[in-house]
Design a protein around this motif. Structure first.
Motif, PDB file in Angstrom:
ATOM      1  N   ARG A 199       0.841  -1.202   0.000  1.00  0.00           N
ATOM      2  CA  ARG A 199       0.000   0.000   0.000  1.00  0.00           C
ATOM      3  C   ARG A 199       0.877   1.254   0.000  1.00  0.00           C
ATOM      4  NH1 ARG A 199      -3.288   3.456   3.806  1.00  0.00           N
ATOM      5  NH2 ARG A 199      -5.029   4.155   2.502  1.00  0.00           N
ATOM      6  N   ALA A 200       1.950   1.233   0.748  1.00  0.00           N
ATOM      7  CA  ALA A 200       2.860   2.382   0.797  1.00  0.00           C
ATOM      8  C   ALA A 200       3.425   2.675  -0.591  1.00  0.00           C
ATOM      9  CB  ALA A 200       3.977   2.146   1.799  1.00  0.00           C
ATOM     10  N   ARG A 201       3.816   1.629  -1.330  1.00  0.00           N
ATOM     11  CA  ARG A 201       4.328   1.821  -2.697  1.00  0.00           C
ATOM     12  C   ARG A 201       3.230   2.366  -3.614  1.00  0.00           C
ATOM     13  NH1 ARG A 201       7.336  -2.610  -1.429  1.00  0.00           N
ATOM     14  NH2 ARG A 201       5.792  -4.094  -2.153  1.00  0.00           N
ATOM     15  N   PHE A 202       2.040   1.782  -3.509  1.00  0.00           N
ATOM     16  CA  PHE A 202       0.907   2.249  -4.304  1.00  0.00           C
ATOM     17  C   PHE A 202       0.637   3.732  -4.049  1.00  0.00           C
ATOM     18  CE2 PHE A 202      -3.706   2.990  -3.402  1.00  0.00           C
ATOM     19  CZ  PHE A 202      -4.102   3.293  -4.692  1.00  0.00           C
ATOM     20  N   LEU A 203       0.596   4.106  -2.787  1.00  0.00           N
ATOM     21  CA  LEU A 203       0.290   5.495  -2.443  1.00  0.00           C
ATOM     22  C   LEU A 203       1.429   6.439  -2.817  1.00  0.00           C
ATOM     23  CD1 LEU A 203      -1.512   4.955   0.969  1.00  0.00           C
ATOM     24  CD2 LEU A 203      -2.554   5.560  -1.234  1.00  0.00           C
ATOM     25  N   ALA A 204       2.650   5.989  -2.709  1.00  0.00           N
ATOM     26  CA  ALA A 204       3.784   6.829  -3.119  1.00  0.00           C
ATOM     27  C   ALA A 204       3.711   7.095  -4.621  1.00  0.00           C
ATOM     28  CB  ALA A 204       5.097   6.167  -2.747  1.00  0.00           C
ATOM     29  N   GLN A 205       3.378   6.067  -5.392  1.00  0.00           N
ATOM     30  CA  GLN A 205       3.236   6.246  -6.841  1.00  0.00           C
ATOM     31  C   GLN A 205       2.069   7.187  -7.157  1.00  0.00           C
ATOM     32  OE1 GLN A 205       5.154   5.034  -9.495  1.00  0.00           O
ATOM     33  NE2 GLN A 205       3.879   6.462 -10.633  1.00  0.00           N
ATOM     34  N   LEU A 206       0.954   6.976  -6.490  1.00  0.00           N
ATOM     35  CA  LEU A 206      -0.214   7.833  -6.707  1.00  0.00           C
ATOM     36  C   LEU A 206       0.101   9.276  -6.326  1.00  0.00           C
ATOM     37  CD1 LEU A 206      -3.178   8.183  -7.482  1.00  0.00           C
ATOM     38  CD2 LEU A 206      -3.782   7.509  -5.131  1.00  0.00           C
ATOM     39  N   SER A 207       0.800   9.460  -5.239  1.00  0.00           N
ATOM     40  CA  SER A 207       1.187  10.802  -4.804  1.00  0.00           C
ATOM     41  C   SER A 207       2.038  11.494  -5.861  1.00  0.00           C
ATOM     42  CB  SER A 207       1.941  10.709  -3.475  1.00  0.00           C
ATOM     43  OG  SER A 207       2.300  11.986  -3.018  1.00  0.00           O
ATOM     44  N   GLY A 208       2.994  10.763  -6.419  1.00  0.00           N
ATOM     45  CA  GLY A 208       3.835  11.325  -7.478  1.00  0.00           C
ATOM     46  C   GLY A 208       3.026  11.670  -8.720  1.00  0.00           C
ATOM     47  N   ASP A 209       2.096  10.794  -9.078  1.00  0.00           N
ATOM     48  CA  ASP A 209       1.244  11.055 -10.245  1.00  0.00           C
ATOM     49  C   ASP A 209       0.368  12.284 -10.026  1.00  0.00           C
ATOM     50  OD1 ASP A 209       2.353   8.825 -11.464  1.00  0.00           O
ATOM     51  OD2 ASP A 209       0.634   7.522 -11.002  1.00  0.00           O
ATOM     52  N   LEU A 210      -0.174  12.409  -8.822  1.00  0.00           N
ATOM     53  CA  LEU A 210      -1.009  13.579  -8.506  1.00  0.00           C
ATOM     54  C   LEU A 210      -0.175  14.855  -8.527  1.00  0.00           C
ATOM     55  CD1 LEU A 210      -3.159  12.113  -5.601  1.00  0.00           C
ATOM     56  CD2 LEU A 210      -3.999  12.818  -7.866  1.00  0.00           C
ATOM     57  N   GLU A 223      -6.599   4.119 -13.768  1.00  0.00           N
ATOM     58  CA  GLU A 223      -5.353   3.408 -14.088  1.00  0.00           C
ATOM     59  C   GLU A 223      -4.747   2.686 -12.883  1.00  0.00           C
ATOM     60  OE1 GLU A 223      -2.888   6.542 -15.519  1.00  0.00           O
ATOM     61  OE2 GLU A 223      -3.972   6.731 -17.412  1.00  0.00           O
ATOM     62  N   GLN A 224      -5.339   2.845 -11.719  1.00  0.00           N
ATOM     63  CA  GLN A 224      -4.744   2.271 -10.512  1.00  0.00           C
ATOM     64  C   GLN A 224      -4.934   0.756 -10.467  1.00  0.00           C
ATOM     65  OE1 GLN A 224      -2.711   4.274  -8.755  1.00  0.00           O
ATOM     66  NE2 GLN A 224      -3.373   5.617 -10.427  1.00  0.00           N
ATOM     67  N   PRO A 225      -4.017   0.047  -9.803  1.00  0.00           N
ATOM     68  CA  PRO A 225      -4.097  -1.415  -9.712  1.00  0.00           C
ATOM     69  C   PRO A 225      -5.417  -1.875  -9.084  1.00  0.00           C
ATOM     70  CG  PRO A 225      -2.001  -0.614  -8.832  1.00  0.00           C
ATOM     71  CD  PRO A 225      -2.863   0.582  -9.078  1.00  0.00           C
ATOM     72  N   ARG A 226      -5.954  -2.934  -9.628  1.00  0.00           N
ATOM     73  CA  ARG A 226      -7.251  -3.455  -9.159  1.00  0.00           C
ATOM     74  C   ARG A 226      -7.237  -3.846  -7.689  1.00  0.00           C
ATOM     75  NH1 ARG A 226     -10.307  -6.699 -13.879  1.00  0.00           N
ATOM     76  NH2 ARG A 226      -9.845  -5.199 -15.516  1.00  0.00           N
ATOM     77  N   GLU A 227      -6.115  -4.312  -7.209  1.00  0.00           N
ATOM     78  CA  GLU A 227      -6.085  -4.745  -5.810  1.00  0.00           C
ATOM     79  C   GLU A 227      -6.290  -3.585  -4.833  1.00  0.00           C
ATOM     80  OE1 GLU A 227      -1.636  -4.680  -7.037  1.00  0.00           O
ATOM     81  OE2 GLU A 227      -3.524  -5.224  -7.981  1.00  0.00           O
ATOM     82  N   PHE A 228      -6.197  -2.359  -5.326  1.00  0.00           N
ATOM     83  CA  PHE A 228      -6.437  -1.188  -4.470  1.00  0.00           C
ATOM     84  C   PHE A 228      -7.730  -0.461  -4.816  1.00  0.00           C
ATOM     85  CE2 PHE A 228      -1.850  -1.868  -4.339  1.00  0.00           C
ATOM     86  CZ  PHE A 228      -1.681  -1.997  -2.969  1.00  0.00           C
ATOM     87  N   ALA A 229      -8.576  -1.095  -5.599  1.00  0.00           N
ATOM     88  CA  ALA A 229      -9.823  -0.457  -6.045  1.00  0.00           C
ATOM     89  C   ALA A 229     -10.708  -0.018  -4.876  1.00  0.00           C
ATOM     90  CB  ALA A 229     -10.596  -1.397  -6.967  1.00  0.00           C
ATOM     91  N   ALA A 230     -10.670  -0.742  -3.777  1.00  0.00           N
ATOM     92  CA  ALA A 230     -11.506  -0.407  -2.621  1.00  0.00           C
ATOM     93  C   ALA A 230     -10.777   0.454  -1.590  1.00  0.00           C
ATOM     94  CB  ALA A 230     -12.004  -1.689  -1.961  1.00  0.00           C
ATOM     95  N   VAL A 270      -8.406   5.867  -0.171  1.00  0.00           N
ATOM     96  CA  VAL A 270      -7.776   6.986  -0.878  1.00  0.00           C
ATOM     97  C   VAL A 270      -8.415   7.173  -2.257  1.00  0.00           C
ATOM     98  CG1 VAL A 270      -5.631   7.747  -1.963  1.00  0.00           C
ATOM     99  CG2 VAL A 270      -5.610   6.907   0.369  1.00  0.00           C
ATOM    100  N   LEU A 271      -8.712   6.075  -2.936  1.00  0.00           N
ATOM    101  CA  LEU A 271      -9.338   6.191  -4.255  1.00  0.00           C
ATOM    102  C   LEU A 271     -10.761   6.713  -4.147  1.00  0.00           C
ATOM    103  CD1 LEU A 271      -7.912   3.151  -6.226  1.00  0.00           C
ATOM    104  CD2 LEU A 271      -7.226   5.552  -6.299  1.00  0.00           C
ATOM    105  N   SER A 272     -11.421   6.473  -3.021  1.00  0.00           N
ATOM    106  CA  SER A 272     -12.739   7.083  -2.799  1.00  0.00           C
ATOM    107  C   SER A 272     -12.605   8.599  -2.716  1.00  0.00           C
ATOM    108  CB  SER A 272     -13.375   6.550  -1.518  1.00  0.00           C
ATOM    109  OG  SER A 272     -13.672   5.195  -1.640  1.00  0.00           O
ATOM    110  N   HIS A 273     -11.540   9.056  -2.086  1.00  0.00           N
ATOM    111  CA  HIS A 273     -11.294  10.500  -2.011  1.00  0.00           C
ATOM    112  C   HIS A 273     -10.993  11.085  -3.391  1.00  0.00           C
ATOM    113  CE1 HIS A 273     -11.450  11.403   2.283  1.00  0.00           C
ATOM    114  NE2 HIS A 273     -11.004  10.169   2.453  1.00  0.00           N
ATOM    115  N   VAL A 274     -10.279  10.331  -4.200  1.00  0.00           N
ATOM    116  CA  VAL A 274     -10.009  10.786  -5.566  1.00  0.00           C
ATOM    117  C   VAL A 274     -11.333  10.933  -6.323  1.00  0.00           C
ATOM    118  CG1 VAL A 274      -8.903  10.225  -7.765  1.00  0.00           C
ATOM    119  CG2 VAL A 274      -7.680   9.814  -5.613  1.00  0.00           C
TER     120      VAL A 274
END
Length: 97
Positions: free
Chosen positions: A33-44, A68-75, A78-82
């Motif tokens: 999750r930390a890697r996912f969020l770090a990548q999302l943070s950079g993209d944002l 474009e985010q990985p399916r395993e993080f669909a729920a 943070v993505l709800s906030h997006v």
């Protein structure tokens, strides 16, 4: 304490970026999750550096990034906030037309 202008798209995106970065920092117990969020943070942050012609264009780019985010993080909350940010940007775009 300063007031938040919820009708300012740049301020909304900035707050979203801060939220994602805070969540990434708090996810030290979950490396995936930390890697996912770090990548999302950079993209944002990359979106924040762009000059959009309209609020709708920003909303569209943010929606594309969400999709474009990985399916395993669909729920992930943070993505709800997006999604919420996209909807609010669309509302703002409609008001300012």
């Amino acid at each position: 304490m300063s007031a938040i202008d919820w009708t300012d798209p740049d301020e909304m995106l900035g707050l979203l970026i801060e939220y994602v970065a805070d969540e990434a920092a708090a996810s030290h117990g979950d490396a995936d999750r930390a890697r996912f969020l770090a990548q999302l943070s950079g993209d944002l942050s990359g979106l924040a550096g762009q000059d959009f012609e309209s609020v709708d264009e920003l909303a569209h780019q943010l929606r594309d990034l969400h999709d474009e985010q990985p399916r395993e993080f669909a729920a992930d909350p943070v993505l709800s906030h997006v999604t919420d940010c996209v909807e609010e940007l669309r509302r703002i775009g409609t008001v300012h037309r």
